[in-house]
Design a protein around this motif. Structure first.
Motif, PDB file in Angstrom:
ATOM      1  N   PHE A  90      38.642   3.643 -56.580  1.00 22.49           N
ATOM      2  CA  PHE A  90      37.639   4.665 -56.290  1.00 22.49           C
ATOM      3  C   PHE A  90      37.944   5.432 -55.001  1.00 22.49           C
ATOM      4  O   PHE A  90      37.044   5.984 -54.361  1.00 22.49           O
ATOM      5  N   LYS A  91      39.229   5.513 -54.657  1.00 23.37           N
ATOM      6  CA  LYS A  91      39.663   6.294 -53.500  1.00 23.37           C
ATOM      7  C   LYS A  91      40.108   7.675 -53.999  1.00 23.37           C
ATOM      8  O   LYS A  91      41.293   8.015 -54.002  1.00 23.37           O
ATOM      9  N   ILE A  92      39.133   8.453 -54.428  1.00 26.26           N
ATOM     10  CA  ILE A  92      39.423   9.717 -55.100  1.00 26.26           C
ATOM     11  C   ILE A  92      40.061  10.727 -54.147  1.00 26.26           C
ATOM     12  O   ILE A  92      41.051  11.379 -54.497  1.00 26.26           O
ATOM     13  N   GLU A  93      39.497  10.875 -52.953  1.00 31.35           N
ATOM     14  CA  GLU A  93      40.051  11.841 -52.009  1.00 31.35           C
ATOM     15  C   GLU A  93      41.470  11.471 -51.596  1.00 31.35           C
ATOM     16  O   GLU A  93      42.343  12.342 -51.462  1.00 31.35           O
ATOM     17  N   GLU A  94      41.709  10.163 -51.400  1.00 33.01           N
ATOM     18  CA  GLU A  94      43.054   9.711 -51.046  1.00 33.01           C
ATOM     19  C   GLU A  94      44.030   9.995 -52.175  1.00 33.01           C
ATOM     20  O   GLU A  94      45.190  10.382 -51.937  1.00 33.01           O
ATOM     21  N   ALA A  95      43.578   9.820 -53.419  1.00 28.98           N
ATOM     22  CA  ALA A  95      44.434  10.092 -54.579  1.00 28.98           C
ATOM     23  C   ALA A  95      44.797  11.573 -54.648  1.00 28.98           C
ATOM     24  O   ALA A  95      45.953  11.939 -54.905  1.00 28.98           O
ATOM     25  N   MET A  96      43.838  12.432 -54.389  1.00 27.08           N
ATOM     26  CA  MET A  96      44.083  13.872 -54.424  1.00 27.08           C
ATOM     27  C   MET A  96      45.035  14.285 -53.301  1.00 27.08           C
ATOM     28  O   MET A  96      45.943  15.094 -53.515  1.00 27.08           O
ATOM     29  N   PHE A  97      44.841  13.702 -52.119  1.00 30.04           N
ATOM     30  CA  PHE A  97      45.720  14.021 -51.000  1.00 30.04           C
ATOM     31  C   PHE A  97      47.153  13.581 -51.300  1.00 30.04           C
ATOM     32  O   PHE A  97      48.109  14.307 -51.006  1.00 30.04           O
ATOM     33  N   ALA A  98      47.308  12.385 -51.890  1.00 26.30           N
ATOM     34  CA  ALA A  98      48.649  11.887 -52.218  1.00 26.30           C
ATOM     35  C   ALA A  98      49.345  12.830 -53.197  1.00 26.30           C
ATOM     36  O   ALA A  98      50.541  13.128 -53.055  1.00 26.30           O
ATOM     37  N   ALA A  99      48.603  13.321 -54.190  1.00 24.15           N
ATOM     38  CA  ALA A  99      49.183  14.240 -55.175  1.00 24.15           C
ATOM     39  C   ALA A  99      49.602  15.553 -54.516  1.00 24.15           C
ATOM     40  O   ALA A  99      50.671  16.099 -54.806  1.00 24.15           O
ATOM     41  N   GLU A 100      48.767  16.062 -53.634  1.00 26.12           N
ATOM     42  CA  GLU A 100      49.082  17.315 -52.948  1.00 26.12           C
ATOM     43  C   GLU A 100      50.304  17.166 -52.048  1.00 26.12           C
ATOM     44  O   GLU A 100      51.179  18.043 -52.018  1.00 26.12           O
ATOM     45  N   ALA A 101      50.367  16.042 -51.325  1.00 23.17           N
ATOM     46  CA  ALA A 101      51.505  15.806 -50.430  1.00 23.17           C
ATOM     47  C   ALA A 101      52.791  15.645 -51.223  1.00 23.17           C
ATOM     48  O   ALA A 101      53.852  16.163 -50.836  1.00 23.17           O
ATOM     49  N   ALA A 102      52.712  14.924 -52.345  1.00 23.65           N
ATOM     50  CA  ALA A 102      53.890  14.725 -53.188  1.00 23.65           C
ATOM     51  C   ALA A 102      54.364  16.053 -53.781  1.00 23.65           C
ATOM     52  O   ALA A 102      55.570  16.304 -53.897  1.00 23.65           O
ATOM     53  N   SER A 106      54.421   5.502 -54.613  1.00 23.18           N
ATOM     54  CA  SER A 106      54.806   4.097 -54.440  1.00 23.18           C
ATOM     55  C   SER A 106      54.887   3.432 -55.817  1.00 23.18           C
ATOM     56  O   SER A 106      54.154   3.807 -56.741  1.00 23.18           O
ATOM     57  N   PRO A 107      55.800   2.476 -55.982  1.00 23.77           N
ATOM     58  CA  PRO A 107      56.662   1.865 -54.958  1.00 23.77           C
ATOM     59  C   PRO A 107      57.986   2.601 -54.713  1.00 23.77           C
ATOM     60  O   PRO A 107      58.766   2.172 -53.878  1.00 23.77           O
ATOM     61  N   ASP A 108      58.227   3.715 -55.432  1.00 17.61           N
ATOM     62  CA  ASP A 108      59.511   4.416 -55.298  1.00 17.61           C
ATOM     63  C   ASP A 108      59.507   5.455 -54.192  1.00 17.61           C
ATOM     64  O   ASP A 108      60.571   5.833 -53.693  1.00 17.61           O
ATOM     65  N   GLY A 109      58.344   5.960 -53.823  1.00 24.39           N
ATOM     66  CA  GLY A 109      58.272   7.047 -52.853  1.00 24.39           C
ATOM     67  C   GLY A 109      57.298   6.771 -51.733  1.00 24.39           C
ATOM     68  O   GLY A 109      56.665   5.703 -51.675  1.00 24.39           O
ATOM     69  N   PRO A 110      57.106   7.747 -50.830  1.00 26.65           N
ATOM     70  CA  PRO A 110      56.309   7.538 -49.622  1.00 26.65           C
ATOM     71  C   PRO A 110      54.803   7.708 -49.789  1.00 26.65           C
ATOM     72  O   PRO A 110      54.049   7.439 -48.844  1.00 26.65           O
ATOM     73  N   TYR A 111      54.355   8.160 -50.962  1.00 25.18           N
ATOM     74  CA  TYR A 111      52.933   8.457 -51.121  1.00 25.18           C
ATOM     75  C   TYR A 111      52.250   7.464 -52.052  1.00 25.18           C
ATOM     76  O   TYR A 111      52.866   6.938 -52.985  1.00 25.18           O
ATOM     77  N   GLY A 112      50.976   7.228 -51.786  1.00 21.68           N
ATOM     78  CA  GLY A 112      50.221   6.321 -52.633  1.00 21.68           C
ATOM     79  C   GLY A 112      50.157   6.815 -54.063  1.00 21.68           C
ATOM     80  O   GLY A 112      50.146   8.021 -54.318  1.00 21.68           O
ATOM     81  N   ASN A 113      50.084   5.892 -54.998  1.00 22.69           N
ATOM     82  CA  ASN A 113      50.020   6.259 -56.410  1.00 22.69           C
ATOM     83  C   ASN A 113      48.584   6.639 -56.776  1.00 22.69           C
ATOM     84  O   ASN A 113      47.671   5.820 -56.654  1.00 22.69           O
ATOM     85  N   PRO A 114      48.343   7.889 -57.198  1.00 23.57           N
ATOM     86  CA  PRO A 114      46.979   8.307 -57.514  1.00 23.57           C
ATOM     87  C   PRO A 114      46.285   7.418 -58.544  1.00 23.57           C
ATOM     88  O   PRO A 114      45.076   7.188 -58.448  1.00 23.57           O
ATOM     89  N   ALA A 115      47.043   6.918 -59.506  1.00 21.38           N
ATOM     90  CA  ALA A 115      46.424   6.054 -60.518  1.00 21.38           C
ATOM     91  C   ALA A 115      45.873   4.783 -59.882  1.00 21.38           C
ATOM     92  O   ALA A 115      44.752   4.343 -60.193  1.00 21.38           O
ATOM     93  N   ASP A 116      46.648   4.183 -58.978  1.00 21.21           N
ATOM     94  CA  ASP A 116      46.180   2.980 -58.288  1.00 21.21           C
ATOM     95  C   ASP A 116      45.000   3.295 -57.378  1.00 21.21           C
ATOM     96  O   ASP A 116      44.022   2.543 -57.314  1.00 21.21           O
ATOM     97  N   LEU A 117      45.084   4.409 -56.666  1.00 12.70           N
ATOM     98  CA  LEU A 117      44.013   4.787 -55.736  1.00 12.70           C
ATOM     99  C   LEU A 117      42.712   5.085 -56.470  1.00 12.70           C
ATOM    100  O   LEU A 117      41.626   4.712 -56.016  1.00 12.70           O
TER     101      LEU A 117
END
Length: 354
Positions: A172-184, A157-168
């Motif tokens: 302190f949403k570390i697991e969400e950031a890792m999941f977003a990177a893996e999905a991307a 985001s904001p260009d794609g469907p997955y959350g930006n790991p830097a923002d996450l």
């Protein structure tokens, strides 16, 4: 004491003594040894680097018989783009640019590229790119590839469907950031397969993945999976994997490719994964430190690249340009520095191409 014209990493022209140049070369090599665990350069290697840097000719060249293949990235954009994109602002079409590189500039290879030069924006216009590839292949003789950056940042985001790991991570949403990177990374791999296989089918002589891992370790893994899929679908395809930086940024931190953690790998380690994925050619990168001298940067870069060449089982076409390969970080890199760095990479590091 005699002083020689040379450069700093920001392109500034300065003078240095032979002794100061030698000292900086050794210091640059020592930094590479310390950071990357590469081998020291030999005394003969250091003497050759000194000889190249103190040569009083403005432009230097390799010895006869040591010429190597020159490859290009960004395709026609080096003509059509403005100088903010390393271009010249010359309004010519993609066919004309390709033929000028072949017939006027004596290019060994060239490539077709989208204006955005990334995998994601090519996908919706793939039919147009396939048609253009086929048309130009009917006119050109030299190997003609398609080039694009994996550019996994476009999938956040904001260009794609997955959350930006830097923002996450800032939240302190570390697991969400890792999941977003893996999905991307998985999404990127699918898009690479979609785009690259169709362009090969349209007649492309190969595919150049430029600036790989620019979005970190997940970008590297996603690209390698895409390369693996392309190799499986097109066993005879020529595949070049060029890197974005000397060390893979650990944005995810623990993502792996074939059991190897991608974060923190240096060129001589990166090439092993590129080989496993199915790359034919690897483009190692060493970043230029703008606050250091050309001698320091070149000594460091050659140490890294020589180790990559020694480690690699596939050809290494080192990335040489503004801010990489020892060359100063300057939009129009000074020719005296460019030719010295290229000569050193060929005659000391032993690269197969530039």
């Amino acid at each position: 004491m005699t002083e020689y014209y040379t450069r700093r990493g920001d392109g500034k022209r300065v003078t240095m003594t032979k002794e100061a140049i030698a000292e900086d070369i050794r210091a640059g090599i020592a930094d590479a040894v310390d950071m990357g665990g590469v081998s020291e350069l030999t005394v003969n290697d250091i003497d050759k680097l000194i000889e190249i840097l103190i040569d009083k000719n403005r432009v230097v060249g390799v010895e006869t018989g040591k010429e190597v293949v020159v490859t290009y990235d960004i395709g026609q954009l080096d003509f059509t783009g403005d100088n903010g994109n390393s271009g010249n602002g010359v309004d010519v079409g993609r066919l004309e640019s390709a033929l000028l590189h072949e017939r006027a500039l004596a290019a060994d290879t060239f490539e077709l590229a989208h204006a955005d030069y990334s995998i994601k924006p090519v996908k919706p216009v793939i039919s147009n790119e396939m048609q253009t590839m086929e048309e130009i292949q009917n006119e050109i003789i030299i190997p003609y590839f398609y080039g694009a950056m994996p550019n996994m940042g476009l999938y956040y985001s904001p260009d794609g469907p997955y959350g930006n790991p830097a923002d996450l991570m800032r939240e302190f949403k570390i697991e969400e950031a890792m999941f977003a990177a893996e999905a991307a990374a998985e999404h990127l791999a699918r898009d690479i397969e979609f785009v690259s296989t169709r362009l090969i089918a349209a007649g492309s002589d190969g595919f150049n993945f430029d600036t790989t891992a620019s979005a970190g370790d997940a970008d590297f893994v996603g690209t390698l999976k895409g390369v693996e899929a392309l190799r499986k679908a097109c066993p005879d395809a020529y595949i070049n994997v060029g890197m974005a930086g000397e060390s893979v940024m650990g944005i995810h931190g623990s993502i792996e490719y074939k059991g190897q953690i991608a974060a923190g790998l240096y060129p001589h380690q990166q090439v092993k994964l590129a080989q496993q994925a199915g790359a034919d050619v690897f483009g190692p990168v060493v970043n230029t430190n703008t606050s250091r001298s050309l001698a320091w940067n070149l000594g460091r870069a050659v140490a890294f690249i020589k180790e990559s060449v020694k480690t690699s089982e596939i050809p290494c076409h080192v990335n040489m340009g503004m801010g990489v390969g020892g060359i100063p970080m300057w939009e129009t890199a000074p020719i005296d520095a460019v030719t010295r760095c290229n000569k050193a990479m060929v005659e000391v590091a032993g690269v197969d191409g530039v």
